[in-house]
Design an enzyme around this catalytic site. Structure first.
Site, short mmCIF file in Angstrom:
data_model
loop_
_atom_site.label_atom_id
_atom_site.label_comp_id
_atom_site.label_asym_id
_atom_site.label_seq_id
_atom_site.Cartn_x
_atom_site.Cartn_y
_atom_site.Cartn_z
N HIS A 194 -2.37 -0.68 -8.83
CA HIS A 194 -1.47 -0.93 -9.58
C HIS A 194 -1.36 -0.31 -11.12
O HIS A 194 -0.27 -0.25 -11.65
CB HIS A 194 -1.44 -2.57 -10.12
CG HIS A 194 -2.67 -2.93 -11.05
ND1 HIS A 194 -3.96 -3.43 -10.49
CD2 HIS A 194 -2.75 -2.81 -12.25
CE1 HIS A 194 -4.75 -3.76 -11.44
NE2 HIS A 194 -3.94 -3.21 -12.52
N ASP A 200 -5.90 -2.64 -3.67
CA ASP A 200 -5.68 -2.26 -5.02
C ASP A 200 -6.63 -1.51 -5.64
O ASP A 200 -7.08 -1.37 -6.83
CB ASP A 200 -5.86 -3.59 -5.93
CG ASP A 200 -5.25 -3.25 -7.24
OD1 ASP A 200 -4.30 -2.65 -7.55
OD2 ASP A 200 -5.55 -4.17 -8.22
N ASN A 225 -8.38 -2.43 -19.01
CA ASN A 225 -9.83 -2.30 -18.36
C ASN A 225 -9.46 -2.00 -16.90
O ASN A 225 -10.60 -1.75 -16.25
CB ASN A 225 -10.42 -3.60 -18.50
CG ASN A 225 -11.41 -3.44 -19.87
OD1 ASN A 225 -11.08 -4.40 -20.69
ND2 ASN A 225 -12.44 -2.70 -19.92
N SER A 226 -8.60 -2.26 -16.48
CA SER A 226 -7.97 -2.11 -14.89
C SER A 226 -8.43 -0.92 -14.48
O SER A 226 -8.19 0.42 -14.99
CB SER A 226 -6.59 -2.42 -14.61
OG SER A 226 -6.26 -3.69 -14.83
N LEU A 274 -11.70 -7.12 14.09
CA LEU A 274 -12.69 -7.72 14.94
C LEU A 274 -11.90 -8.30 15.93
O LEU A 274 -12.45 -8.49 17.04
CB LEU A 274 -13.47 -8.94 14.17
CG LEU A 274 -14.50 -8.39 13.27
CD1 LEU A 274 -15.02 -9.69 12.44
CD2 LEU A 274 -15.75 -7.83 13.82
#
Length: 488
Positions: free
Chosen positions: A130, A160, A235-236, A291
């Site tokens: 993002h 993300d 901070n992302s 799976l």
């Protein structure tokens, strides 16, 4: 008389000394000064693991994280993204005649800021998807203020995560090593390094508040580390590190009603970060293994019926024919309690841990059947079927003319975040002005025409080629069935 008084004073003094000895004796262990603060190995091991302990003295409380920060901070960068946005209040802005008289729409540059972590000394950087979404230009600024234009190698919205590369002309860069997050425990000390609110590189500290958070809803592969280290906008994409200077996770989200830190931040575990980076660098794309099963969380009643003392694991509710789980012998009703030695509590956790591996690798599932536990080895494989590259635009005299569609295979469903067990024809896009706009919307699933189930493109083509002027159509829109008859 004097002799008797002297004896009385002496006896009184001895009594006071004896009383003082009784009062203060618990403060002095029998072993003497050397025995103080000593704890037997048995007592110590009952409270702490050999490598983890609380501070034992004032001197230890005054220790600093400065050497740790100096080692890691050069590998944490700022990521600036620029996007050109056209502004126009008129709906005719794209019309050439309108532009001839009124000019082109005004443009402005929209900037956003995030953080990133250098994971390879040749300039490979990981950040959040993002942070770089829809960017026209990416700029990376190192901690020493050097600036580099960045190339986007891979952006994966489902985790993300995004991987960038910068060209340093052969000069090696400082990096951070990945931590083994299987060893991460609640209470471990961590540091978050990033650029909150654009104020400059900032370090905050806290602990791991929780592991394996799967109900956050930030991405499709939800399995987050939670921390109370202050994490804020900017901070992302930054680093969450442990006290061994290893990357525990990439900060990605906060829980906040005000937009600021409330002490609940979430980070993508390093094992998924490493998987995405490796796929980006080596393959240029990420192919997630699966799976081939559906599962539901175990409730208290299910656990009790299985002889468990607590709810744990997931119950297999459906198995895809000829998929990895089917080939390994798993069936409906099996209870999976662990994958590769790690407990699972819901389908998201099972899905995440499987996705940290590559197709062709084997995972070991601990399965409970009829009260007996056994290990089932599953060879992971990519989901089968069509991909986004196999889309087809329909034309002709029928209700779906102008619609771009694809057969909903497990692989396409995984790519688009849909249920891989669903079947039908997925509408991905509709051409402007096409007749199909009157019937369907992008995201709709065509499931039946004229009472015939539509599962493949051949089924759809046969139904549309029929000599008829009326079509009884049934579609699935966000889980809701809509039906009606269209006449042309």
């Amino acid at each position: 008389m004097t002799r008797h008084v002297s004896k009385l004073l002496l006896l009184s003094l001895l009594a006071v000394l004896a009383l003082l000895a009784v009062v203060f004796s618990p403060l002095f262990p029998a072993g003497g000064a050397d025995a103080q603060d000593k704890v037997s190995p048995e007592e110590a091991s009952s409270f702490f693991t050999p490598d983890k302990r609380v501070p034992q003295s004032r001197a230890e409380l005054e220790l600093s994280y400065a050497p740790l920060v100096k080692q890691v901070s050069p590998a944490v960068v700022n990521v600036y993204s620029k996007k050109v946005v056209r502004q126009s209040a008129s709906p005719f802005a794209n019309d050439p005649v309108f532009r001839q008289f009124f000019g082109t729409p005004r443009e402005r540059v929209q900037n956003s800021l995030g953080s990133g972590v250098i994971v390879s000394d040749d300039g490979v950087i990981v950040t959040n998807s993002h942070v770089v979404k829809d960017a026209d230009e990416l700029l990376v600024v190192l901690s020493d203020r050097r600036e580099y234009a960045a190339e986007l190698i891979l952006s994966d919205e489902r985790t993300d995560l995004a991987v960038l590369r910068i060209d340093t002309e052969g000069e090696p860069l400082p990096t951070v090593n990945y931590a083994d997050t299987r060893d991460t425990e609640v209470g471990d000390i961590v540091l978050a390094i990033g650029n909150p609110f654009g104020v400059g590189q900032t370090v905050t500290t806290g602990i791991i508040s929780a592991t394996a958070r799967t109900d956050v809803g930030v991405s499709d592969y939800s399995f987050f580390l939670q921390t109370d280290a202050a994490v804020n906008p900017g901070n992302s994409g930054g680093a969450l590190i442990n006290t061994q200077a290893e990357l525990v996770g990439v900060n990605t989200a906060i829980f906040s009603r005000s937009g600021g830190s409330n002490g609940i931040g979430f980070a993508i575990p390093a094992e998924m970060v490493q998987r995405v980076v490796d796929a980006a660098v080596n393959e240029g794309r990420i192919v997630r293994p699966w799976l081939g099963l559906k599962a539901q969380s175990v409730t208290y009643d299910i656990a009790k019926s299985q002889g468990l003392d607590r709810p744990v694991g997931v119950m297999v509710s459906e198995v895809f024919d000829d998929g990895p789980a089917d080939k390994a012998g798993l069936s409906r009703g099996d209870l999976i309690t662990e994958i590769d030695g790690r407990e699972v509590f819901d389908e998201n956790g099972l899905k995440f841990l499987a996705a940290t591996r590559s197709p062709g690798e084997r995972s070991e599932l601990k399965v409970l059947r009829g009260g007996d536990s056994e290990i089932v080895k599953v060879t992971l494989a990519p989901p089968p079927g069509a991909t986004k590259a196999e889309l087809e635009v329909l034309d002709g005299r029928h209700p779906f003319s102008g619609a771009e569609v694809a057969e909903l295979s497990p692989r396409l469903a995984e790519e688009m975040g849909r249920d891989p067990f669903a079947s039908g024809i997925l509408v991905t896009r509709i051409l402007r002005g096409a007749y199909a706009w009157q019937i369907v919307r992008p995201g709709d699933l065509i499931v039946a025409i004229n009472d015939t189930a539509i599962k493949t493109m051949d089924d759809l083509q046969t139904a549309l080629d029929a000599d008829t002027s009326a079509w009884a159509i049934e579609i699935d829109r966000n889980g809701r069935r809509i039906s009606g008859t269209v006449r042309l």
